[in-house]
Design a protein around this motif. Structure first.
Motif, PDB file in Angstrom:
ATOM      1  N   PRO A 203     -11.179 -81.906 -23.549  1.00 51.79           N
ATOM      2  CA  PRO A 203     -11.025 -81.818 -24.745  1.00 51.79           C
ATOM      3  C   PRO A 203     -13.096 -81.924 -25.473  1.00 51.79           C
ATOM      4  O   PRO A 203     -13.502 -81.517 -24.913  1.00 51.79           O
ATOM      5  CB  PRO A 203     -10.696 -82.962 -25.241  1.00 51.79           C
ATOM      6  N   LEU A 204     -12.042 -81.268 -26.566  1.00 53.06           N
ATOM      7  CA  LEU A 204     -13.533 -80.978 -27.243  1.00 53.06           C
ATOM      8  C   LEU A 204     -14.034 -82.770 -27.964  1.00 53.06           C
ATOM      9  O   LEU A 204     -13.218 -83.300 -28.690  1.00 53.06           O
ATOM     10  CB  LEU A 204     -13.087 -80.018 -29.091  1.00 53.06           C
ATOM     11  N   VAL A 205     -15.554 -82.901 -28.313  1.00 51.88           N
ATOM     12  CA  VAL A 205     -15.464 -84.388 -28.653  1.00 51.88           C
ATOM     13  C   VAL A 205     -16.412 -84.114 -29.453  1.00 51.88           C
ATOM     14  O   VAL A 205     -17.945 -83.332 -29.206  1.00 51.88           O
ATOM     15  CB  VAL A 205     -16.143 -84.816 -26.628  1.00 51.88           C
ATOM     16  N   PHE A 206     -16.544 -85.021 -29.905  1.00 49.92           N
ATOM     17  CA  PHE A 206     -17.654 -84.936 -31.341  1.00 49.92           C
ATOM     18  C   PHE A 206     -18.442 -86.731 -31.004  1.00 49.92           C
ATOM     19  O   PHE A 206     -18.183 -87.614 -31.069  1.00 49.92           O
ATOM     20  CB  PHE A 206     -17.720 -84.496 -32.492  1.00 49.92           C
ATOM     21  N   VAL A 207     -19.909 -86.217 -31.126  1.00 47.45           N
ATOM     22  CA  VAL A 207     -19.980 -87.497 -30.429  1.00 47.45           C
ATOM     23  C   VAL A 207     -20.987 -87.685 -32.320  1.00 47.45           C
ATOM     24  O   VAL A 207     -22.251 -87.494 -31.897  1.00 47.45           O
ATOM     25  CB  VAL A 207     -20.832 -87.673 -29.185  1.00 47.45           C
ATOM     26  N   GLU A 208     -20.761 -88.779 -32.571  1.00 48.64           N
ATOM     27  CA  GLU A 208     -21.639 -89.098 -33.932  1.00 48.64           C
ATOM     28  C   GLU A 208     -22.442 -90.079 -33.417  1.00 48.64           C
ATOM     29  O   GLU A 208     -22.336 -91.366 -32.775  1.00 48.64           O
ATOM     30  CB  GLU A 208     -20.885 -90.148 -34.793  1.00 48.64           C
ATOM     31  N   ARG A 209     -23.751 -90.432 -33.434  1.00 51.98           N
ATOM     32  CA  ARG A 209     -25.494 -91.361 -32.724  1.00 51.98           C
ATOM     33  C   ARG A 209     -25.718 -92.364 -34.343  1.00 51.98           C
ATOM     34  O   ARG A 209     -25.650 -91.080 -35.136  1.00 51.98           O
ATOM     35  CB  ARG A 209     -26.089 -89.978 -32.816  1.00 51.98           C
ATOM     36  N   ALA A 210     -24.885 -93.374 -33.201  1.00 50.49           N
ATOM     37  CA  ALA A 210     -25.500 -94.220 -34.948  1.00 50.49           C
ATOM     38  C   ALA A 210     -24.583 -94.304 -36.089  1.00 50.49           C
ATOM     39  O   ALA A 210     -25.054 -93.976 -36.889  1.00 50.49           O
ATOM     40  CB  ALA A 210     -26.936 -94.488 -34.918  1.00 50.49           C
ATOM     41  N   GLY A 211     -23.707 -94.213 -36.474  1.00 50.31           N
ATOM     42  CA  GLY A 211     -22.563 -93.981 -37.232  1.00 50.31           C
ATOM     43  C   GLY A 211     -22.435 -95.223 -38.057  1.00 50.31           C
ATOM     44  O   GLY A 211     -22.181 -95.812 -37.504  1.00 50.31           O
ATOM     45  N   GLY A 212     -22.423 -94.709 -39.354  1.00 46.83           N
ATOM     46  CA  GLY A 212     -23.094 -96.013 -40.320  1.00 46.83           C
ATOM     47  C   GLY A 212     -24.048 -96.984 -41.038  1.00 46.83           C
ATOM     48  O   GLY A 212     -24.273 -97.716 -41.286  1.00 46.83           O
ATOM     49  N   TYR A 213     -25.153 -96.056 -40.008  1.00 45.09           N
ATOM     50  CA  TYR A 213     -26.579 -96.688 -39.655  1.00 45.09           C
ATOM     51  C   TYR A 213     -26.732 -96.022 -41.327  1.00 45.09           C
ATOM     52  O   TYR A 213     -27.973 -96.736 -41.600  1.00 45.09           O
ATOM     53  CB  TYR A 213     -27.688 -96.062 -38.411  1.00 45.09           C
ATOM     54  N   SER A 214     -26.548 -94.870 -41.205  1.00 44.92           N
ATOM     55  CA  SER A 214     -26.883 -94.401 -42.995  1.00 44.92           C
ATOM     56  C   SER A 214     -25.870 -94.249 -43.356  1.00 44.92           C
ATOM     57  O   SER A 214     -25.016 -93.621 -43.193  1.00 44.92           O
ATOM     58  CB  SER A 214     -27.737 -93.519 -43.196  1.00 44.92           C
ATOM     59  N   GLU A 215     -25.819 -93.694 -44.579  1.00 44.58           N
ATOM     60  CA  GLU A 215     -24.543 -92.941 -45.691  1.00 44.58           C
ATOM     61  C   GLU A 215     -25.017 -91.748 -45.669  1.00 44.58           C
ATOM     62  O   GLU A 215     -24.261 -90.954 -45.086  1.00 44.58           O
ATOM     63  CB  GLU A 215     -25.151 -93.240 -46.905  1.00 44.58           C
ATOM     64  N   ASP A 216     -25.839 -91.389 -44.906  1.00 42.89           N
ATOM     65  CA  ASP A 216     -25.931 -89.400 -43.755  1.00 42.89           C
ATOM     66  C   ASP A 216     -24.940 -89.567 -42.926  1.00 42.89           C
ATOM     67  O   ASP A 216     -24.411 -90.399 -42.406  1.00 42.89           O
ATOM     68  CB  ASP A 216     -26.852 -89.167 -43.971  1.00 42.89           C
ATOM     69  N   CYS A 217     -23.985 -88.224 -42.955  1.00 42.51           N
ATOM     70  CA  CYS A 217     -23.833 -88.339 -41.250  1.00 42.51           C
ATOM     71  C   CYS A 217     -23.420 -86.068 -40.960  1.00 42.51           C
ATOM     72  O   CYS A 217     -23.446 -85.532 -42.028  1.00 42.51           O
ATOM     73  CB  CYS A 217     -22.099 -87.762 -41.945  1.00 42.51           C
ATOM     74  N   CYS A 218     -23.786 -86.068 -40.680  1.00 43.94           N
ATOM     75  CA  CYS A 218     -24.193 -86.518 -38.961  1.00 43.94           C
ATOM     76  C   CYS A 218     -24.180 -86.375 -38.281  1.00 43.94           C
ATOM     77  O   CYS A 218     -24.950 -85.234 -37.897  1.00 43.94           O
ATOM     78  CB  CYS A 218     -22.287 -86.698 -38.498  1.00 43.94           C
ATOM     79  N   MET A 219     -25.506 -87.630 -37.538  1.00 41.13           N
ATOM     80  CA  MET A 219     -26.834 -87.511 -36.744  1.00 41.13           C
ATOM     81  C   MET A 219     -25.624 -87.664 -34.839  1.00 41.13           C
ATOM     82  O   MET A 219     -24.349 -87.986 -34.725  1.00 41.13           O
ATOM     83  CB  MET A 219     -27.357 -88.608 -36.503  1.00 41.13           C
ATOM     84  N   SER A 220     -26.180 -86.313 -34.238  1.00 39.32           N
ATOM     85  CA  SER A 220     -25.786 -86.390 -32.716  1.00 39.32           C
ATOM     86  C   SER A 220     -26.040 -85.617 -31.622  1.00 39.32           C
ATOM     87  O   SER A 220     -27.243 -86.128 -32.057  1.00 39.32           O
ATOM     88  CB  SER A 220     -24.522 -85.453 -32.891  1.00 39.32           C
ATOM     89  N   PHE A 221     -25.875 -85.379 -30.527  1.00 40.47           N
ATOM     90  CA  PHE A 221     -26.650 -85.027 -29.451  1.00 40.47           C
ATOM     91  C   PHE A 221     -26.206 -83.758 -28.928  1.00 40.47           C
ATOM     92  O   PHE A 221     -25.461 -83.275 -28.798  1.00 40.47           O
ATOM     93  CB  PHE A 221     -26.649 -86.228 -28.864  1.00 40.47           C
ATOM     94  N   GLY A 222     -27.543 -83.175 -28.914  1.00 39.86           N
ATOM     95  CA  GLY A 222     -27.386 -81.848 -28.246  1.00 39.86           C
ATOM     96  C   GLY A 222     -27.146 -81.750 -26.973  1.00 39.86           C
ATOM     97  O   GLY A 222     -26.720 -82.812 -26.138  1.00 39.86           O
ATOM     98  N   ASN A 223     -27.625 -80.744 -25.957  1.00 35.56           N
ATOM     99  CA  ASN A 223     -26.509 -80.841 -24.399  1.00 35.56           C
ATOM    100  C   ASN A 223     -27.882 -81.602 -23.338  1.00 35.56           C
ATOM    101  O   ASN A 223     -27.995 -81.535 -22.244  1.00 35.56           O
ATOM    102  CB  ASN A 223     -27.380 -79.582 -24.069  1.00 35.56           C
ATOM    103  N   GLU A 224     -27.500 -82.781 -23.870  1.00 35.27           N
ATOM    104  CA  GLU A 224     -28.740 -83.685 -23.217  1.00 35.27           C
ATOM    105  C   GLU A 224     -28.362 -85.653 -23.834  1.00 35.27           C
ATOM    106  O   GLU A 224     -27.602 -85.655 -24.807  1.00 35.27           O
ATOM    107  CB  GLU A 224     -29.764 -83.939 -23.056  1.00 35.27           C
ATOM    108  N   ASN A 225     -29.093 -86.559 -23.351  1.00 35.18           N
ATOM    109  CA  ASN A 225     -28.089 -88.202 -23.766  1.00 35.18           C
ATOM    110  C   ASN A 225     -26.740 -88.503 -23.468  1.00 35.18           C
ATOM    111  O   ASN A 225     -26.256 -87.556 -22.523  1.00 35.18           O
ATOM    112  CB  ASN A 225     -28.492 -88.549 -24.899  1.00 35.18           C
TER     113      ASN A 225
END
Length: 377
Positions: A203-225
């Motif tokens: 499946p295609l997965v979107f990982v949002e890093r620290a969702g809701g920490y700020s009003e901005d969207c969307c922090m995420s991860f490249g090919n690590e972590n």
């Protein structure tokens, strides 16, 4: 008789030398930055460049995790307040430990560090640039304090094992480090071996890093972590071709256009950073109902409009701090269970995490690290 006494004295002196050498050997370790560093081992006094390093210190010094720690950075109480509170309740003297600011923030006090006379200072690799620019390595070397880099954040799937081996050498806990590494490898293999055999559609997965920490969207991860962990768990990381490094940002339009099958949001109790924030407070002993409520609220944002994962209820939250400690294998198991529920029906990430606590960690296990909007999971 005089000669016998002289020989006895010489022998005693030799034994003292042997004994001293046995208890304080100077070794060379190669840290994760490739630097060769001389350290007297086993180390007795350590400065932790980050408070969250107690995650791996505790895994090697289960009975007395703070016995070597003479100072630490002041981040744990804010980044993971529940774990800090649990440690404080069990080891109240940690309230008296000297604390430091961060090197990346330019608030590290080198004079304070020198005064504590540590045998070694442990730093996360992400602080390397700031450390070099400020000349801290040279300054510490001049006063005989070696600095060793470890990494559980920038490239954790690559650097966790060598980092644990480095700490094992420094602490004289090589066997315990290898035991941990084997448990981690076996836990990951329960996922990767099953995936290799079944070869399911990913499946295609979107990982949002620290969702809701700020009003901005969307922090995420490249090919690590977490991005790499998703791949280990049998998914395709949506942001791997968008974000060139470990961390970065994707815009809401990219999320909508990609239409991910699954969404995983990392969360934690960040009341100390963002009071009353929309973050999902998963973690040690967290209120799972409240975390689930906040997770559902995050799905109402524009970035998730009409997205398949939201329609199907395949939106999940997972403890953010898995991104910065050697317990990532628990996260991999849980994500695999979300992404391939039929394949991993019998896999129990909670049991794995509980075993980790029982075998290696100073604290008793408490649930609260994962929540999902998928009621069947």
């Amino acid at each position: 008789m005089k000669l016998i006494n002289m020989l006895a004295a010489a022998a005693a002196g030799f034994c003292v030398l042997i004994s001293s050498a046995a208890f304080a050997d100077t070794i060379k370790v190669t840290d994760v930055a490739g630097r060769e560093v001389e350290v007297d081992v086993p180390v007795k006094h350590v400065i932790l460049g980050e408070g969250r390093q107690i995650y791996f210190i505790g895994a090697l010094d289960k009975d007395e995790p703070f016995k070597r720690v003479v100072g630490w950075r002041d981040d744990l109480a804010k980044a993971d307040p529940e774990s800090y509170a649990a440690y404080l309740a069990k080891y109240p003297d940690i309230a008296k430990l000297p604390t430091f600011g961060g090197m990346k923030e330019g608030t590290f006090d080198i004079e304070q560090a020198v005064a504590l006379k540590p045998d070694v200072m442990l730093m996360n690799i992400d602080a390397k640039t700031a450390t070099e620019e400020a000349g801290y390595i040279e300054k510490l070397e001049k006063v005989g304090i070696p600095l060793v880099y470890v990494d559980f954040r920038e490239k954790p799937m690559e650097n966790t094992e060598p980092s644990m081996r480095i700490i094992g050498k420094l602490f004289g806990k090589e066997e315990k480090a290898e035991e941990f590494i084997q448990f981690r490898a076996d836990s990951i293999a329960k996922v990767t071996d099953t995936l290799a055999k079944a070869d399911p559609k990913k499946p295609l997965v979107f990982v949002e890093r620290a969702g809701g920490y700020s009003e901005d969207c969307c922090m995420s991860f490249g090919n690590e972590n977490f991005g790499r962990m998703v791949e280990f768990a049998g998914g395709v990381n949506m942001a791997k071709d968008i974000i060139p490094g470990t961390f970065g940002t994707v815009n809401p339009e990219q999320v909508i256009a990609s239409n991910p099958d699954q969404i995983i949001i990392t969360g934690g109790n960040w009341e100390g950073y963002v009071p009353g924030g929309a973050w999902v407070g998963v973690g040690y002993g967290a209120d799972e109902k409240e975390a689930q409520r906040k997770l559902e609220a995050l799905t109402k944002r524009p970035a998730f409009t009409g997205v398949k994962a939201v329609k199907d209820g395949n939106v999940h939250a997972i403890w953010h701090q898995f991104y910065n400690n050697p317990y990532q294998f628990v996260a991999i198991q849980q994500m695999a269970k979300w992404l391939h529920p039929d394949l991993f029906e019998d896999l129990d990430p909670e049991a794995t995490f509980k075993e980790l606590h029982e075998r290696f960690l100073p604290l008793p296990y408490k649930s609260g690290y994962f929540v999902s909007l998928n009621v069947s999971q």
